[in-house]
Design an enzyme around this catalytic site. Sequence first.
Site, short mmCIF file in Angstrom:
data_model
loop_
_atom_site.label_atom_id
_atom_site.label_comp_id
_atom_site.label_asym_id
_atom_site.label_seq_id
_atom_site.Cartn_x
_atom_site.Cartn_y
_atom_site.Cartn_z
CG HIS A 67 -1.77 -1.10 1.45
ND1 HIS A 67 -1.68 -1.94 2.53
CD2 HIS A 67 -2.79 -1.56 0.69
CE1 HIS A 67 -2.62 -2.87 2.45
NE2 HIS A 67 -3.30 -2.67 1.34
CG HIS A 69 0.69 3.12 4.79
ND1 HIS A 69 0.07 2.79 5.97
CD2 HIS A 69 0.68 1.99 4.04
CE1 HIS A 69 -0.29 1.51 5.94
NE2 HIS A 69 0.07 1.01 4.78
CG HIS A 84 -4.28 1.65 3.64
ND1 HIS A 84 -5.11 0.64 3.25
CD2 HIS A 84 -3.28 1.06 4.34
CE1 HIS A 84 -4.65 -0.51 3.70
NE2 HIS A 84 -3.54 -0.28 4.38
CG HIS A 92 -8.96 -1.55 2.69
ND1 HIS A 92 -7.74 -1.19 2.17
CD2 HIS A 92 -9.00 -2.90 2.63
CE1 HIS A 92 -7.07 -2.28 1.84
NE2 HIS A 92 -7.82 -3.33 2.11
CG HIS A 101 -8.14 3.23 1.53
ND1 HIS A 101 -7.61 2.42 2.50
CD2 HIS A 101 -9.31 3.69 2.02
CE1 HIS A 101 -8.42 2.39 3.53
NE2 HIS A 101 -9.47 3.15 3.26
CG ASP A 104 -6.84 0.16 -0.75
OD1 ASP A 104 -6.10 0.39 0.22
OD2 ASP A 104 -8.09 0.11 -0.68
CG HIS A 146 0.72 -4.36 5.28
ND1 HIS A 146 0.39 -3.79 6.49
CD2 HIS A 146 0.52 -3.41 4.34
CE1 HIS A 146 -0.01 -2.56 6.29
NE2 HIS A 146 0.05 -2.29 5.00
NE ARG A 163 1.19 0.03 9.29
CZ ARG A 163 0.73 1.27 9.32
NH1 ARG A 163 1.57 2.29 9.28
NH2 ARG A 163 -0.56 1.49 9.39
#
Length: 190
Positions: A67, A69, A84, A92, A101, A104, A146, A163
Site C-alpha cells: 500500500h 500510506h 492508507h 478500503h 483507498h 490500495d 505488510h 508492517r
Amino acid sequence: MKFRCIMTALVCMSLGAIAPAAAQTAKSTIKNADGKSVGSAVLTQTPAGVLIQLSLEGLPPGERAFHVHGIGKCEAPFTSAGGHFNPAGKKHGILVADGHHAGDMPNLHIAANGALTVEIMNAAVTLEKNKPNSLFGPQGTALIIHAGKDDYRSDPTGEAGGRIACGVIRLRRRISTGSMPMTVAARSRS
C-alpha cells in the site's frame, strides 16, 4: 555564415518546442525494521496514473499486502507512516463497491528466495504537486509492505497484518520521455 548559425539556432528552438515533455519521477528506498535495505521503487507519472517499478530482495516469501500510506515517515515498526493514503475518504478494498483507498494496490507474491521485480500501475494517485491525490502532499507518503496479504475487502486495512518494510516516497529529477535525444552544436567558420 551568420545566417547559417541563426538558422541552426531557430531549428533547435523549434525542435525543442515539439520535443516531448519530461515525466515526473519519484523514488523510494525500502527498508526492513532493522534498517536494512530490502529494495527500491521508481515511480513515474504517466497519462494513466503512476507506474511503480518495484525491485525487492531479502523479504519473507509469500503473499504480502502493498500500500501507499499517508505519511512520509518510516520509523520501525512503521506505524509512523499512518494509515492508507486515502484523500477521497473512501472505504478500503479494491473489491468493495464503496472503495477503494488511493493507496490500495494488488498483493505482492514474493518468491521463495525473497525476491520480486514487478511493475504496478496506480491510477488513483499522481506525482503532480498541489492535487488532492498527490503523493507529495504536506505530510508526504510512504510505500509499505505488510506481513500478511490484503483480503481486498476489510476496512480499514484489509487484514494485512503488521508492517515489515517501508520506504518514503521522494521527488526525483525529471526525465525525458522522448525516444530521440537532441544534441545540436553550432560551429562558425571565420
